[in-house]
Design a protein around this motif. Sequence first.
Motif, PDB file in Angstrom:
ATOM      1  N   ASP A 119       0.829  -1.209   0.000  1.00 41.30           N
ATOM      2  CA  ASP A 119       0.000   0.000   0.000  1.00 41.30           C
ATOM      3  C   ASP A 119       0.860   1.254   0.000  1.00 41.30           C
ATOM      4  O   ASP A 119       0.556   2.226  -0.696  1.00 41.30           O
ATOM      5  N   GLU A 120       1.948   1.239   0.756  1.00 42.40           N
ATOM      6  CA  GLU A 120       2.848   2.402   0.801  1.00 42.40           C
ATOM      7  C   GLU A 120       3.494   2.632  -0.558  1.00 42.40           C
ATOM      8  O   GLU A 120       3.566   3.768  -1.029  1.00 42.40           O
ATOM      9  N   SER A 121       3.928   1.568  -1.212  1.00 41.63           N
ATOM     10  CA  SER A 121       4.553   1.739  -2.537  1.00 41.63           C
ATOM     11  C   SER A 121       3.538   2.241  -3.557  1.00 41.63           C
ATOM     12  O   SER A 121       3.875   3.035  -4.432  1.00 41.63           O
ATOM     13  N   ARG A 122       2.276   1.818  -3.442  1.00 40.16           N
ATOM     14  CA  ARG A 122       1.225   2.306  -4.346  1.00 40.16           C
ATOM     15  C   ARG A 122       0.952   3.785  -4.105  1.00 40.16           C
ATOM     16  O   ARG A 122       0.737   4.542  -5.046  1.00 40.16           O
ATOM     17  N   ARG A 123       0.930   4.190  -2.820  1.00 39.44           N
ATOM     18  CA  ARG A 123       0.724   5.599  -2.500  1.00 39.44           C
ATOM     19  C   ARG A 123       1.868   6.443  -3.045  1.00 39.44           C
ATOM     20  O   ARG A 123       1.642   7.519  -3.606  1.00 39.44           O
ATOM     21  N   GLU A 124       3.091   5.960  -2.884  1.00 40.32           N
ATOM     22  CA  GLU A 124       4.249   6.695  -3.391  1.00 40.32           C
ATOM     23  C   GLU A 124       4.208   6.809  -4.908  1.00 40.32           C
ATOM     24  O   GLU A 124       4.505   7.848  -5.476  1.00 40.32           O
ATOM     25  N   ALA A 126       1.488   6.727  -6.800  1.00 39.65           N
ATOM     26  CA  ALA A 126       0.389   7.629  -7.144  1.00 39.65           C
ATOM     27  C   ALA A 126       0.800   9.086  -6.926  1.00 39.65           C
ATOM     28  O   ALA A 126       0.477   9.957  -7.744  1.00 39.65           O
ATOM     29  N   THR A 127       1.516   9.347  -5.858  1.00 40.07           N
ATOM     30  CA  THR A 127       1.974  10.709  -5.567  1.00 40.07           C
ATOM     31  C   THR A 127       2.977  11.161  -6.624  1.00 40.07           C
ATOM     32  O   THR A 127       2.886  12.289  -7.123  1.00 40.07           O
ATOM     33  N   ALA A 128       3.902  10.301  -6.984  1.00 40.94           N
ATOM     34  CA  ALA A 128       4.921  10.633  -7.989  1.00 40.94           C
ATOM     35  C   ALA A 128       4.290  10.883  -9.368  1.00 40.94           C
ATOM     36  O   ALA A 128       4.690  11.787 -10.089  1.00 40.94           O
ATOM     37  N   SER A 129       3.292  10.105  -9.741  1.00 46.36           N
ATOM     38  CA  SER A 129       2.680  10.261 -11.055  1.00 46.36           C
ATOM     39  C   SER A 129       1.749  11.468 -11.125  1.00 46.36           C
ATOM     40  O   SER A 129       1.478  11.959 -12.206  1.00 46.36           O
ATOM     41  N   SER A 130       1.278  11.938  -9.975  1.00 47.94           N
ATOM     42  CA  SER A 130       0.394  13.105 -10.003  1.00 47.94           C
ATOM     43  C   SER A 130       1.163  14.426  -9.963  1.00 47.94           C
ATOM     44  O   SER A 130       0.580  15.490 -10.072  1.00 47.94           O
ATOM     45  N   GLN A 131       2.473  14.350  -9.810  1.00 49.55           N
ATOM     46  CA  GLN A 131       3.274  15.576  -9.748  1.00 49.55           C
ATOM     47  C   GLN A 131       3.780  15.995 -11.096  1.00 49.55           C
ATOM     48  O   GLN A 131       3.938  15.413 -12.030  1.00 49.55           O
TER      49      GLN A 131
END
Length: 131
Positions: A119-124, A126-131
């Motif tokens: 879950d943490e890697s998915r959040r990271e 998602a955050t990286a791709s939205s920037q």
Amino acid sequence: MGVSKPPNVNEPMCPSRLVLEHVTSRWGVLVLAALLERSYRFSELRRAIGGVSEKMLAQTLQTLERDGFVHRDAKPVIPPRVDYSLTPLGEGAARQVWELARWSEQQVGAVEAARERYDESRRESATASSQ
């Protein structure tokens, strides 16, 4: 006559898939594991297996009885008394799923840690791709 092939669970129409489904269903595992201890009356079994509805327990017992894993002993008394126990075939299946159930209990911590990492890697990501 042709030679029949032995069952292969990987084949889409293999009848062993249905047996596997019945034995490894959530309620099937718990019923078999409970009956490995001793025979139970319906209401006792329902209490022993927390969270199972009356309908699901009845369906599971009927399925396991039909498959030859559970013996239903209805005594002709008033009030009616029905006891459920394992057949020799059911005992073999119950021992197998009991091991799987115990293993899963022992691995809960490892599974939860793996889920957190995932879950943490998915959040990271998602955050990286939205920037």
